[in-house]
Design a protein around this motif. Structure first.
Motif, PDB file in Angstrom:
ATOM      1  N   TYR A 105       0.839  -1.204   0.000  1.00  0.00           N
ATOM      2  CA  TYR A 105       0.000   0.000   0.000  1.00  0.00           C
ATOM      3  C   TYR A 105       0.876   1.258   0.000  1.00  0.00           C
ATOM      4  O   TYR A 105       0.634   2.202  -0.757  1.00  0.00           O
ATOM      5  N   LEU A 106       1.890   1.297   0.883  1.00  0.00           N
ATOM      6  CA  LEU A 106       2.771   2.464   0.952  1.00  0.00           C
ATOM      7  C   LEU A 106       3.482   2.689  -0.381  1.00  0.00           C
ATOM      8  O   LEU A 106       3.651   3.841  -0.822  1.00  0.00           O
ATOM      9  N   LEU A 107       3.900   1.608  -1.009  1.00  0.00           N
ATOM     10  CA  LEU A 107       4.541   1.722  -2.321  1.00  0.00           C
ATOM     11  C   LEU A 107       3.571   2.296  -3.346  1.00  0.00           C
ATOM     12  O   LEU A 107       3.951   3.144  -4.180  1.00  0.00           O
ATOM     13  N   SER A 108       2.318   1.869  -3.291  1.00  0.00           N
ATOM     14  CA  SER A 108       1.306   2.370  -4.223  1.00  0.00           C
ATOM     15  C   SER A 108       1.086   3.868  -4.025  1.00  0.00           C
ATOM     16  O   SER A 108       0.933   4.620  -4.992  1.00  0.00           O
ATOM     17  N   GLU A 109       1.069   4.310  -2.763  1.00  0.00           N
ATOM     18  CA  GLU A 109       0.921   5.734  -2.478  1.00  0.00           C
ATOM     19  C   GLU A 109       2.108   6.529  -3.024  1.00  0.00           C
ATOM     20  O   GLU A 109       1.943   7.639  -3.564  1.00  0.00           O
ATOM     21  N   LYS A 110       3.300   5.973  -2.905  1.00  0.00           N
ATOM     22  CA  LYS A 110       4.494   6.647  -3.415  1.00  0.00           C
ATOM     23  C   LYS A 110       4.436   6.784  -4.933  1.00  0.00           C
ATOM     24  O   LYS A 110       4.783   7.830  -5.495  1.00  0.00           O
ATOM     25  N   VAL A 111       3.976   5.730  -5.601  1.00  0.00           N
ATOM     26  CA  VAL A 111       3.838   5.772  -7.052  1.00  0.00           C
ATOM     27  C   VAL A 111       2.818   6.837  -7.445  1.00  0.00           C
ATOM     28  O   VAL A 111       3.014   7.601  -8.412  1.00  0.00           O
ATOM     29  N   ALA A 112       1.717   6.921  -6.690  1.00  0.00           N
ATOM     30  CA  ALA A 112       0.682   7.913  -6.990  1.00  0.00           C
ATOM     31  C   ALA A 112       1.210   9.331  -6.841  1.00  0.00           C
ATOM     32  O   ALA A 112       0.918  10.205  -7.663  1.00  0.00           O
ATOM     33  N   ARG A 113       2.013   9.572  -5.785  1.00  0.00           N
ATOM     34  CA  ARG A 113       2.586  10.907  -5.593  1.00  0.00           C
ATOM     35  C   ARG A 113       3.556  11.241  -6.720  1.00  0.00           C
ATOM     36  O   ARG A 113       3.594  12.377  -7.203  1.00  0.00           O
ATOM     37  N   THR A 114       4.360  10.244  -7.118  1.00  0.00           N
ATOM     38  CA  THR A 114       5.323  10.457  -8.207  1.00  0.00           C
ATOM     39  C   THR A 114       4.603  10.818  -9.511  1.00  0.00           C
ATOM     40  O   THR A 114       5.086  11.621 -10.318  1.00  0.00           O
ATOM     41  N   ALA A 115       3.422  10.223  -9.667  1.00  0.00           N
ATOM     42  CA  ALA A 115       2.637  10.491 -10.888  1.00  0.00           C
ATOM     43  C   ALA A 115       1.874  11.794 -10.794  1.00  0.00           C
ATOM     44  O   ALA A 115       1.160  12.170 -11.738  1.00  0.00           O
ATOM     45  N   GLY A 116       1.992  12.491  -9.670  1.00  0.00           N
ATOM     46  CA  GLY A 116       1.330  13.784  -9.538  1.00  0.00           C
ATOM     47  C   GLY A 116      -0.116  13.714  -9.081  1.00  0.00           C
ATOM     48  O   GLY A 116      -0.845  14.699  -9.143  1.00  0.00           O
ATOM     49  N   LEU A 117      -0.552  12.540  -8.619  1.00  0.00           N
ATOM     50  CA  LEU A 117      -1.938  12.387  -8.155  1.00  0.00           C
ATOM     51  C   LEU A 117      -2.062  12.893  -6.724  1.00  0.00           C
ATOM     52  O   LEU A 117      -1.233  12.575  -5.874  1.00  0.00           O
ATOM     53  N   THR A 118      -3.058  13.696  -6.445  1.00  0.00           N
ATOM     54  CA  THR A 118      -3.242  14.219  -5.090  1.00  0.00           C
ATOM     55  C   THR A 118      -4.678  14.033  -4.651  1.00  0.00           C
ATOM     56  O   THR A 118      -5.563  13.755  -5.456  1.00  0.00           O
TER      57      THR A 118
END
Length: 272
Positions: free
Chosen positions: A259-272
């Motif tokens: 889950y934490l990895l998925s959140e990191k990927v989302a932040r990297t992709a600019g999703l907020t």
């Protein structure tokens, strides 16, 4: 430091467990414990509370007298240990339970006040709390949970967890004994699972008698227990509980890491 000493407190039974022996300084008479959230993970308790059980208090006094304190000094130490006085510079995360174990128990519940008092007794330096003994503080924690209605197996598992921490923090040969116990526990769990699989599911097993291997793995629980010293009973509970808690905890740990990895990927992709 902004501490409040409950000199003229209006003590009423704790609303959550009125017969537990916990009483709260609550002017409203409701028996509520007021907790304010100060940041993402920390809270501050706003009113005082204390635990009262004559049998438990007498046990603690006796233990301290046997350790060399006078009865008056022992009684004073117990009174200090059983009373929680709030302060703004002493935040808490309630019960310190890792996220991947919260399927088993939450940071709050019937154990909440016992955990808050226990946290006050366990400081950064071994055996420096009000009771002068982390081992005795751990035992007090278990007794407070018993009085609060925490089920038998759950409170003993939670006691074994804090007892393990106590031996680790003590350092020296006690920490070494924990390492040895952990190694023996891993060997015992693997042997128990493998030999059980060989007996029930026809798994391949390196010996011709998986039944003997299973018996030896169970005996290992008792052989390793003295490594915990006076808290040997906690060793037995921890060894048995690990058979089913550890596999689930490992799965939960990696699921949360994903889950934490998925959140990191989302932040990297600019999703907020």
């Amino acid at each position: 430091m902004n501490a409040t000493t409950p000199s003229d407190a209006r003590w009423v039974p704790w609303r959550v467990a009125p017969t537990s022996g916990f009483v709260v300084d609550d002017p409203t008479g409701m028996g509520d414990v007021e907790i304010a959230q100060t940041d993402e993970r920390q809270f501050v308790v706003r009113n005082a509370f204390r635990f009262s059980d004559p049998a438990v208090e007498a046990y603690l006094v006796t233990q301290l007298v046997e350790r060399g304190l006078t009865e008056a000094a022992a009684r004073g130490a117990v009174d200090a240990a059983r009373t929680f006085v709030p302060s703004d510079d002493n935040p808490t995360d309630l019960a310190s339970i890792p996220r991947f174990l919260r399927w088993f128990e939450n940071p709050y519940g019937l154990h909440s006040l016992a955990a808050l008092i226990h946290d006050e007794l366990i400081t950064g330096t071994a055996n420096s709390g009000a009771l002068g003994s982390d081992t005795l503080s751990d035992r007090f924690f278990r007794e407070m949970m018993r009085a609060s209605g925490v089920p038998w197996l759950k409170r003993w598992i939670m006691w074994s967890a804090v007892a393990l921490r106590t031996r680790w923090v003590a350092g020296g040969w006690r920490r070494l004994s924990v390492v040895v116990w952990l190694v023996l526990s891993v060997i015992g769990i693997c042997t128990a699972v493998g030999s059980s699989g060989a007996l029930l599911l026809d798994w391949t097993w390196p010996t011709s008698s998986p039944a003997i291997s299973l018996v030896l793995s169970l005996l290992l629980i008792f052989i390793a227990a003295p490594l915990w010293g006076r808290q040997w009973a906690a060793s037995l509970v921890a060894a048995v509980a690990a058979l089913w808690i550890l596999p689930a905890a490992i799965v939960a740990y990696f699921a949360y890491a994903l889950y934490l990895l998925s959140e990191k990927v989302a932040r990297t992709a600019g999703l907020t």
